[in-house]
Write a protein that holds these residues in place. Structure first.
Motif, PDB file in Angstrom:
ATOM      1  N   HIS A 141      30.355  34.365  37.769  1.00 56.97           N
ATOM      2  CA  HIS A 141      31.703  34.790  37.541  1.00 56.97           C
ATOM      3  C   HIS A 141      32.155  34.782  36.078  1.00 56.97           C
ATOM      4  CE1 HIS A 141      33.123  33.872  42.007  1.00 56.97           C
ATOM      5  NE2 HIS A 141      32.010  34.980  42.178  1.00 56.97           N
ATOM      6  N   ASP A 180      36.266  43.653  39.997  1.00 60.84           N
ATOM      7  CA  ASP A 180      37.146  43.191  40.989  1.00 60.84           C
ATOM      8  C   ASP A 180      38.124  42.502  40.650  1.00 60.84           C
ATOM      9  OD1 ASP A 180      35.417  43.906  42.853  1.00 60.84           O
ATOM     10  OD2 ASP A 180      34.666  41.988  43.343  1.00 60.84           O
ATOM     11  N   MET A 181      39.427  42.739  41.188  1.00 64.65           N
ATOM     12  CA  MET A 181      40.797  42.330  40.543  1.00 64.65           C
ATOM     13  C   MET A 181      41.635  41.347  41.640  1.00 64.65           C
ATOM     14  SD  MET A 181      40.856  43.280  37.342  1.00 64.65           S
ATOM     15  CE  MET A 181      42.731  43.085  37.027  1.00 64.65           C
ATOM     16  N   ARG A 215      29.526  48.789  44.498  1.00 65.49           N
ATOM     17  CA  ARG A 215      30.661  49.293  45.165  1.00 65.49           C
ATOM     18  C   ARG A 215      31.968  49.380  44.427  1.00 65.49           C
ATOM     19  NH1 ARG A 215      33.617  44.874  45.006  1.00 65.49           N
ATOM     20  NH2 ARG A 215      32.719  42.804  45.373  1.00 65.49           N
ATOM     21  N   HIS A 224      35.636  48.563  43.453  1.00 59.95           N
ATOM     22  CA  HIS A 224      36.263  47.469  43.138  1.00 59.95           C
ATOM     23  C   HIS A 224      37.351  46.602  44.245  1.00 59.95           C
ATOM     24  CE1 HIS A 224      40.264  48.653  40.960  1.00 59.95           C
ATOM     25  NE2 HIS A 224      40.231  49.432  41.982  1.00 59.95           N
ATOM     26  N   ASN A 225      37.032  45.503  44.583  1.00 57.85           N
ATOM     27  CA  ASN A 225      37.761  45.029  45.673  1.00 57.85           C
ATOM     28  C   ASN A 225      39.103  44.401  44.841  1.00 57.85           C
ATOM     29  OD1 ASN A 225      36.220  45.235  47.655  1.00 57.85           O
ATOM     30  ND2 ASN A 225      35.288  43.229  47.629  1.00 57.85           N
ATOM     31  N   ILE A 226      40.207  44.463  45.541  1.00 59.78           N
ATOM     32  CA  ILE A 226      41.643  44.006  44.949  1.00 59.78           C
ATOM     33  C   ILE A 226      42.058  43.243  46.033  1.00 59.78           C
ATOM     34  CG2 ILE A 226      43.668  44.613  44.241  1.00 59.78           C
ATOM     35  CD1 ILE A 226      42.424  47.433  43.640  1.00 59.78           C
ATOM     36  N   VAL A 227      42.350  41.749  45.501  1.00 58.65           N
ATOM     37  CA  VAL A 227      43.260  40.939  46.499  1.00 58.65           C
ATOM     38  C   VAL A 227      44.484  40.905  45.852  1.00 58.65           C
ATOM     39  CG1 VAL A 227      43.487  38.636  46.763  1.00 58.65           C
ATOM     40  CG2 VAL A 227      40.945  39.394  46.678  1.00 58.65           C
ATOM     41  N   ALA A 250      39.889  33.730  47.233  1.00 54.31           N
ATOM     42  CA  ALA A 250      39.540  35.357  47.324  1.00 54.31           C
ATOM     43  C   ALA A 250      38.084  35.563  46.750  1.00 54.31           C
ATOM     44  CB  ALA A 250      40.551  35.574  45.884  1.00 54.31           C
ATOM     45  N   THR A 251      37.147  34.712  46.665  1.00 50.42           N
ATOM     46  CA  THR A 251      36.014  34.544  46.665  1.00 50.42           C
ATOM     47  C   THR A 251      35.202  34.258  47.646  1.00 50.42           C
ATOM     48  OG1 THR A 251      35.343  32.466  45.895  1.00 50.42           O
ATOM     49  CG2 THR A 251      36.173  34.106  43.995  1.00 50.42           C
ATOM     50  N   GLY A 256      30.100  44.217  36.282  1.00 51.28           N
ATOM     51  CA  GLY A 256      29.697  43.837  37.611  1.00 51.28           C
ATOM     52  C   GLY A 256      30.095  42.543  38.083  1.00 51.28           C
ATOM     53  N   ARG A 257      30.129  41.532  37.179  1.00 58.76           N
ATOM     54  CA  ARG A 257      30.248  40.267  37.718  1.00 58.76           C
ATOM     55  C   ARG A 257      31.724  39.822  37.358  1.00 58.76           C
ATOM     56  NH1 ARG A 257      26.508  37.326  32.960  1.00 58.76           N
ATOM     57  NH2 ARG A 257      27.525  35.327  33.686  1.00 58.76           N
ATOM     58  N   THR A 258      32.500  40.583  36.614  1.00 59.43           N
ATOM     59  CA  THR A 258      33.789  39.997  36.179  1.00 59.43           C
ATOM     60  C   THR A 258      34.913  40.352  37.445  1.00 59.43           C
ATOM     61  OG1 THR A 258      33.465  40.760  33.922  1.00 59.43           O
ATOM     62  CG2 THR A 258      35.854  40.364  34.536  1.00 59.43           C
ATOM     63  N   ILE A 259      35.722  39.284  37.437  1.00 57.21           N
ATOM     64  CA  ILE A 259      36.938  39.236  38.157  1.00 57.21           C
ATOM     65  C   ILE A 259      38.193  39.121  37.307  1.00 57.21           C
ATOM     66  CG2 ILE A 259      38.183  38.221  40.082  1.00 57.21           C
ATOM     67  CD1 ILE A 259      34.618  37.447  39.993  1.00 57.21           C
ATOM     68  N   ALA A 279      35.891  40.338  49.453  1.00 56.02           N
ATOM     69  CA  ALA A 279      36.006  39.244  48.485  1.00 56.02           C
ATOM     70  C   ALA A 279      35.801  39.601  47.188  1.00 56.02           C
ATOM     71  CB  ALA A 279      34.960  37.975  48.753  1.00 56.02           C
ATOM     72  N   THR A 280      36.470  39.003  46.198  1.00 58.85           N
ATOM     73  CA  THR A 280      36.317  39.515  44.761  1.00 58.85           C
ATOM     74  C   THR A 280      35.344  38.375  44.176  1.00 58.85           C
ATOM     75  OG1 THR A 280      38.137  37.895  44.217  1.00 58.85           O
ATOM     76  CG2 THR A 280      38.534  40.487  44.457  1.00 58.85           C
ATOM     77  N   VAL A 281      33.907  38.922  44.163  1.00 53.76           N
ATOM     78  CA  VAL A 281      32.762  38.199  43.664  1.00 53.76           C
ATOM     79  C   VAL A 281      32.179  39.015  42.610  1.00 53.76           C
ATOM     80  CG1 VAL A 281      32.591  36.661  45.708  1.00 53.76           C
ATOM     81  CG2 VAL A 281      31.668  38.786  45.574  1.00 53.76           C
ATOM     82  N   GLY A 282      32.631  39.929  42.253  1.00 56.21           N
ATOM     83  CA  GLY A 282      32.035  41.070  41.370  1.00 56.21           C
ATOM     84  C   GLY A 282      31.405  42.322  41.990  1.00 56.21           C
ATOM     85  N   THR A 283      31.514  43.287  41.564  1.00 57.01           N
ATOM     86  CA  THR A 283      31.351  44.573  42.171  1.00 57.01           C
ATOM     87  C   THR A 283      29.493  44.652  41.867  1.00 57.01           C
ATOM     88  OG1 THR A 283      31.395  46.042  40.307  1.00 57.01           O
ATOM     89  CG2 THR A 283      33.380  45.721  41.541  1.00 57.01           C
ATOM     90  N   LYS A 284      28.973  44.070  41.238  1.00 58.50           N
ATOM     91  CA  LYS A 284      27.678  44.325  40.792  1.00 58.50           C
ATOM     92  C   LYS A 284      27.266  45.765  40.523  1.00 58.50           C
ATOM     93  CE  LYS A 284      26.207  39.989  43.126  1.00 58.50           C
ATOM     94  NZ  LYS A 284      27.599  39.640  43.294  1.00 58.50           N
ATOM     95  N   LEU A 285      28.576  46.350  40.213  1.00 54.50           N
ATOM     96  CA  LEU A 285      28.315  47.933  39.965  1.00 54.50           C
ATOM     97  C   LEU A 285      27.775  48.706  41.115  1.00 54.50           C
ATOM     98  CD1 LEU A 285      27.147  48.176  36.392  1.00 54.50           C
ATOM     99  CD2 LEU A 285      29.383  47.968  37.041  1.00 54.50           C
ATOM    100  N   ASN A 293      37.851  48.726  36.745  1.00 55.54           N
ATOM    101  CA  ASN A 293      36.896  49.018  37.701  1.00 55.54           C
ATOM    102  C   ASN A 293      35.950  47.683  38.246  1.00 55.54           C
ATOM    103  OD1 ASN A 293      36.672  51.628  38.453  1.00 55.54           O
ATOM    104  ND2 ASN A 293      35.619  52.308  36.723  1.00 55.54           N
TER     105      ASN A 293
END
Lengths: 68, 357, 252
Positions: C86, C62-63, B206, B208-211, B72-73, C41-44, B198-204, C60
């Motif tokens: 992460h 990544d999930m 973009r 959010h990505n969802i897997v 996922a990452t 921003g760095r949380t999954i 990939a779910t690697v964090g949005t860094k604010l 908000n």
């Protein structure tokens, strides 16, 4: 004096905010029905509200904004 | 290709492990099971020294879900196991498919069903090509027949998994895993493609990505399945791999993969010496199954023989690929036994005689 | 001056939860902590199977949606993919964490996997319509224990914090509840600590949130919150069950 803003259409009428208010200033509006078909929460006497945010903290749907 | 001087003598299982590292895999999760544990042992030794992660999971189920997490990452990741362990992973394989995640899986097969045995087998053909888990999905299945191919198809497997966002599996067997042969590890590695999903964090920066593989609206779920099968169709048309051996004039065509193909090749050579026109098609991808060489061969061949270390699984694909136009017979051993060249030769002779002894 | 509003780490999608369900409160507390620690921003986040299966829609950050019970294994993969950057949390119910996923839970704890686990214990399977959970109380009536949970037939509910506290591995285990404003404040503090521990590299931190299910308990939201006090907390006492760093401080 505080200002409460309700995202009324998100309210599910659970009433947990009503019980949480230490000054008993909230009620479910018996005369109103929102998009979700619930009686939404409202404040009866905004002037008496101290803005403690207990209602907002208890709200499971995060619909109350509190300003002071 | 490199010359002999560059080759190293390796076990099949070790060749897979080293090739995976060369392919950029830095995360391996697995659970011990014979006959593939050398892969885990190799990774346990190597990964900490190259900044990678080897972790022995509490179960096959946990291992495949750790794979899911790394996949996922967006990083290259693998697990390996043997038949009963792959069955446990089937839940995760289905979720990987449903979430369109790339991952590389190795099954060094042993005999079954149940706990079965620890000797080589090919009886997970159905599991790999049809029933990797619940729901509509496919895995790319690669069948090596030499230690060199164990390495080659590992590198290829990572690239295909990334290219098509799906699981690629090397389907080997206990013999291939334990066998030692010289291997060249001189690969041109394709870098992994960009993975904006990939779910690697949005860094604010973009949304959010969802897997995810849950789609409660049937129209939506159907669309995902249709889209996925469009991709599968493209793979079937473009990624099938096979080897043809003396097929052009063959009256009898042997179909065999992996260790069975090595045995069958000896039988084909012996039959040719005896004047029988026999050839072999060796599928290298089991899914997509290479239909083209069978469609071509059925125009001149009178019979096909499927040589398998199972009760007859690939034979169904051989029949489909030849549209049952000519007889397809089974030459098999099961439960960890391996057919002898003599047994295959007998089956070929019988097929050449139109089924008579 | 705004003194209270929806946290940034939650988006505007309305929760699908039943009226009065405390999942919403717990989601918000997690989101507030992500805001306050500046880590959205760095949380999954990893959602379970169960009522909070669609938690991936609300946060908000990544999930990832997990197979039932496998969230700690997936979290292990995500964390080890990039341990420096992460921040990983799982959000799991009692069926997910303490029944089908017990092995993943115990081993992630034993490895002191550097993740944060939010464990919502409401003693019932909500999504499937109110079946007996591994944490259903003795005598509790559910769809699959219609005569009340008979401990002689199907055993005793599992106290997860107490059980995990026997392990050497985990860093921090605390049980909280969200049935009053005071308890919500305490729950927030625990959740924040569980994330801060991860940022500090301390390891496996689990917060068990004793929660309600008015729908499947068959009572009003208000009565459900009282039922927590009267029935849940006597069996599941609140408190810190393990805090390795604090224990080390004390022995210094």
């Amino acid at each position: 004096m505080a200002k409460l803003t309700f995202k009324t259409d998100y309210c599910k009428g659970c009433g947990l905010c009503v019980d949480a208010c230490p000054k008993k200033l909230l009620q479910l509006a018996k005369d109103k029905i929102n998009k979700k078909r619930h009686h939404p929460a409202e404040i009866t006497d905004e002037a008496a509200c101290v803005g403690c945010a207990s209602c907002a903290m208890m709200c499971p749907d995060c619909i109350i904004k509190v300003e002071r | 290709m490199s010359n002999m001087a560059d080759k190293v003598l390796m076990k099949g299982n070790e060749a897979i492990a080293e090739a995976a590292i060369l392919a950029g895999c830095r995360h391996y999760f697995g659970y011990p099971i014979t006959p593939q544990t050398e892969i885990a042992a190799y990774m346990a030794k190597k990964m900490p020294k190259i900044g990678g992660c080897f972790l022995q999971a509490e179960s096959e189920i946990a291992a495949i879900n750790m794979v899911y997490g790394v996949a996922a990452t967006g990083k290259r990741v693998m697990t390996s196991s043997s038949s009963p362990g792959i069955a446990l992973k089937s839940e995760g394989l289905s979720y990987l498919a449903g979430a369109d995640l790339p991952a590389f899986i190795v099954n060094v097969q042993r005999g079954g069903p149940g706990l079965g045995g620890i000797q080589p087998s090919q009886s997970d053909y159905f599991q790999a090509t049809r029933a990797g888990g619940h729901g509509d999905f496919r895995m790319i299945v690669l069948a090596p027949a030499s230690v060199q191919e164990m390495a080659d198809l590992t590198v290829k497997g990572f690239a295909l998994a990334d290219k098509y966002r799906m699981t690629a599996m090397v389907l080997a067997d206990g013999t291939m895993g334990q066998m030692m042969e010289p291997v060249s590890l001189d690969f041109d590695i394709e870098p992994a493609p960009a993975k904006p999903w990939a779910t690697v964090g949005t860094k604010l920066e973009r949304e959010h990505n969802i897997v995810n593989s849950l789609f409660l609206k049937p129209e939506e779920l159907e669309k995902f399945n249709f889209d996925r099968y469009e991709r599968y169709k493209y793979i079937e048309e473009n990624e099938a791999m096979y080897e043809e051996y003396l097929v052009d004039d063959a009256d009898v065509v042997v179909a065999a993969f992996g260790i069975a193909a090595r045995v069958a090749r000896s039988a084909v050579n012996e039959a040719r010496k005896q004047g029988i026109k026999v050839g072999m098609i060796r599928p290298i991808t089991l899914w997509p199954f290479p239909k083209a060489p069978f469609e071509k061969a059925v125009k001149h061949a009178k019979a096909f023989v499927s040589v398998e270390l199972s009760m007859g699984q690939m034979i169904e694909d051989v029949r489909l690929a030849t549209s049952c136009k000519v007889p397809v017979t089974l030459c098999n051993r099961a439960g960890g036994m391996i057919p002898s060249p003599e047994q295959v030769l007998e089956a070929v002779k019988k097929a050449a005689n139109g089924g008579a002894e | 001056m705004v003194v209270f509003d929806k946290p940034h780490a939650l988006n505007d999608m309305p929760f699908h939860y039943c009226p009065g369900c405390t999942h919403g409160i717990i989601h918000r507390l997690v989101a507030e902590v992500l805001d306050e620690l500046g880590i959205e921003g760095r949380t999954i986040g990893i959602a379970p199977v169960g009522c909070s299966v669609m938690a991936y829609d609300y946060f908000n950050c990544d999930m990832i949606e997990a197979a039932h019970g496998r969230a700690p294994a997936i979290a292990t993969g995500v964390k080890r993919s990039d341990p420096e950057n992460h921040v990983v949390f799982t959000y799991q119910g009692d069926g997910d964490l303490a029944s089908i996923g017990m092995a993943e839970t115990v081993h992630a704890a034993a490895r002191n996997e550097n993740i944060t686990v939010i464990f919502v214990n409401n003693a019932i399977y909500g999504m499937t319509g109110g079946q007996m959970a591994p944490t259903s109380l003795p005598g509790q009536v559910t769809q699959t224990s219609p005569y009340g949970r008979d401990v002689n037939h199907c055993g005793y509910p599992i106290r997860v914090c107490e059980m995990l506290a026997q392990l050497e591995g985990p860093e921090y285990l605390e049980r909280v509840t969200v049935n009053s404003v005071k308890n919500i404040r305490a729950a927030k503090k625990a959740i924040k600590k569980a994330f801060q521990n991860q940022l500090d590299g301390k390891g496996f931190s689990l917060v068990e949130v004793v929660s309600s299910c008015p729908t499947n308990w068959g009572m009003t939201p208000q009565a459900a919150l009282k039922w927590i006090d009267d029935n849940m907390l006597p069996y599941y006492p609140l408190g810190v069950y393990k805090d390795r760093s604090a224990a080390k401080e004390e022995t210094k």
